[in-house]
Design an enzyme around this catalytic site. Structure first.
Site, PDB file in Angstrom:
ATOM      1  N   CYS A   7       0.858  -1.186   0.000  1.00  0.00           N
ATOM      2  CA  CYS A   7       0.000   0.000   0.000  1.00  0.00           C
ATOM      3  C   CYS A   7       0.891   1.232   0.000  1.00  0.00           C
ATOM      4  CB  CYS A   7      -0.980  -0.021   1.172  1.00  0.00           C
ATOM      5  SG  CYS A   7      -0.212  -0.159   2.781  1.00  0.00           S
TER       6      CYS A   7
ATOM      7  N   ARG B 135      -2.210  -0.743   5.474  1.00  0.00           N
ATOM      8  CA  ARG B 135      -3.423  -1.285   4.862  1.00  0.00           C
ATOM      9  C   ARG B 135      -3.169  -2.664   4.277  1.00  0.00           C
ATOM     10  NH1 ARG B 135      -4.831   3.729   1.057  1.00  0.00           N
ATOM     11  NH2 ARG B 135      -2.590   4.036   1.304  1.00  0.00           N
TER      12      ARG B 135
END
Lengths: 305, 146
Positions: free
Chosen positions: A247, A252
């Site tokens: 990410c 994430r």
């Protein structure tokens, strides 16, 4: 001395159901011997406004990252941290946090770098617990300091460095950022401050699957069938694949790492924590702009599967 | 041009933060967070009158009233959810430190004031930028209203 898993039906469909517990399970097991509940949030003050009774806080920035080098703490640092939180090597650790467990999944991934065996997520995280009006307290937990062994961090299995990703090109890559970050229209999440990536775009051949698609509106993980539809049917992942997820800084993509590894059962998934803030700034590293995954750059070291 | 000056109330808050250890600074920020007042009805009934400061990690909404007369006193109104205590804390510091001051004094607040709270290590530079963005937006709105 680990606790028995949560036997509920939804979890039974996942590859490793023992990695999730429900809010009901946690309520029934709060205070059980051998259980330590950990809250890990994006907002550094959220725990202090009220947390699950007995839960300890682990802050990703000040406690899991090395203070100087862009890296995680080492084995000694992790042992000290665990000891100070009352976590033994054989503790059952249940992690929960804000924003669909995004930072909780990151903490779980770091625990896994040190091979802590029994670490689970609370399905739905902090938001679900709060939404169900379950108890919160601002009381500081009573922590009995314990011994935790110094265990070397194992980066090889679940963590990818930039050079690993270059070698990996030709194998599946999942970009879990928002659509605009993937195409290169933005370098940070919508509504987040600019954070210093020089170029926008994605790693050549990476497929776009924003991380939050794995979460239902109430923050719980989507069902096995829904996840299979997203990651297998749509993103084209197949059994036996060697997958790298990334990410912006690796938070994430920890969430997606959890989904692919523990819920869908892929056994070779690495999180590239350098992610776009490294790749998008590195000299002479290929990138692709736009909505298409793009072509494998000439001279890539790996041939396509 | 006005020289950069930290208004007395804000300077006092900075001193309060600086006098504390790092964990206690976070505790003080939490007090500002819980103490952030709700919006008066004329705004809580009309959320469309508030603008979002998008640089903050969590939603923060802001509106201002700039009075008349030579002083043009500035009044600030903030709204942020309970799940965003850090953002609320920043708003609380700015409210207590700046609300009611003449426009010229708010414009003279140095842009690096957020860094002077001594929170950057614990909060991270990225999160601190949210507070800088709030201050920047307040100053921009005052200039635009001139």
């Amino acid at each position: 001395m680990t606790l028995a898993p949560d036997p509920q039906d939804k979890f039974a469909e996942y590859a490793h159901p023992e990695r999730l517990v429900s809010t009901d399970w946690l309520t029934a097991n709060l205070g059980a011997e051998g259980l330590v509940v950990v809250e890990s949030d994006e907002d550094v003050l959220l725990y202090e406004t009220g947390h699950i009774p007995g839960a300890v806080k682990v802050d990703w920035h000040t406690e899991l990252n090395d203070e100087v080098t862009r890296d995680y703490i080492d084995g000694e640092g992790f042992a000290r941290l665990m000891a100070s939180k009352g976590i033994s090597r054989d503790s059952t650790v249940v992690v929960y946090g804000d924003k669909s467990n995004w930072w909780a999944a990151y903490a779980l991934w770091v625990f896994t770098l040190f091979g802590h065996e029994d670490v689970r997520l609370l399905d739905g995280g902090r938001d679900k617990w709060v939404a169900e009006d379950r108890p919160l307290t601002t009381d500081k937990p009573g922590i009995t300091a314990v011994d935790y062994p110094i265990v070397d961090r194992d980066d090889a299995s679940i963590r990818a460095y930039l050079s690993d990703v270059l070698d990996h090109l030709g194998n599946p890559l999942i970009d879990v950022r928002s659509g605009d970050e993937y195409t290169g229209a933005r370098t940070t999440m919508p509504a987040y401050p600019e954070e210093g990536a020089l170029r926008g775009g994605h790693i050549p051949t990476a497929r776009s699957v924003p991380w939050a698609r794995a979460a239902a509106p109430d923050g719980t993980f989507r069902s096995r069938a829904e996840l299979d539809a997203i990651y297998r049917d749509e993103a084209g992942l197949q059994d036996g694949d060697d997958v790298v997820a990334y990410c912006r800084i690796g938070e994430r993509s920890s969430h997606t790492w959890f989904v692919l590894t523990h819920l869908l059962g892929f056994d070779r998934v690495r999180n590239y924590d350098g992610s776009w803030t490294e790749w998008g700034n590195a000299v002479r590293v290929p990138i692709v702009r736009g909505t298409e995954p793009g072509e494998l750059p000439a001279g890539s070291r790996t041939s396509a599967r | 041009m006005t020289a950069e000056t930290v208004p007395a109330k804000l300077a006092e808050i900075i001193d309060d933060f600086q006098a504390l250890s790092e964990p206690d600074r976070l505790q003080l920020l939490l007090e500002f967070s819980t103490g952030l007042p709700g919006l008066p009805a004329r705004y809580s009934d009309h959320p469309e009158l508030l603008e979002q400061v998008v640089e903050c990690q969590s939603p923060l909404f802001l509106t201002m009233e700039i009075g008349g007369g030579p002083e043009r006193p500035v009044h600030l109104f903030f709204s942020a959810p309970r799940e965003a205590p850090t953002t609320r804390g920043f708003a609380g510091v700015l409210l207590e430190g700046l609300d009611g001051l003449p426009a010229a004094e708010v414009l003279a607040v140095p842009d690096d004031v957020p860094d002077r709270l001594g929170l950057t290590r614990a909060i991270t530079p990225l999160r601190m930028r949210g507070m800088s963005a709030m201050l920047g937006r307040i100053k921009r709105n005052i200039r635009d209203a001139q």
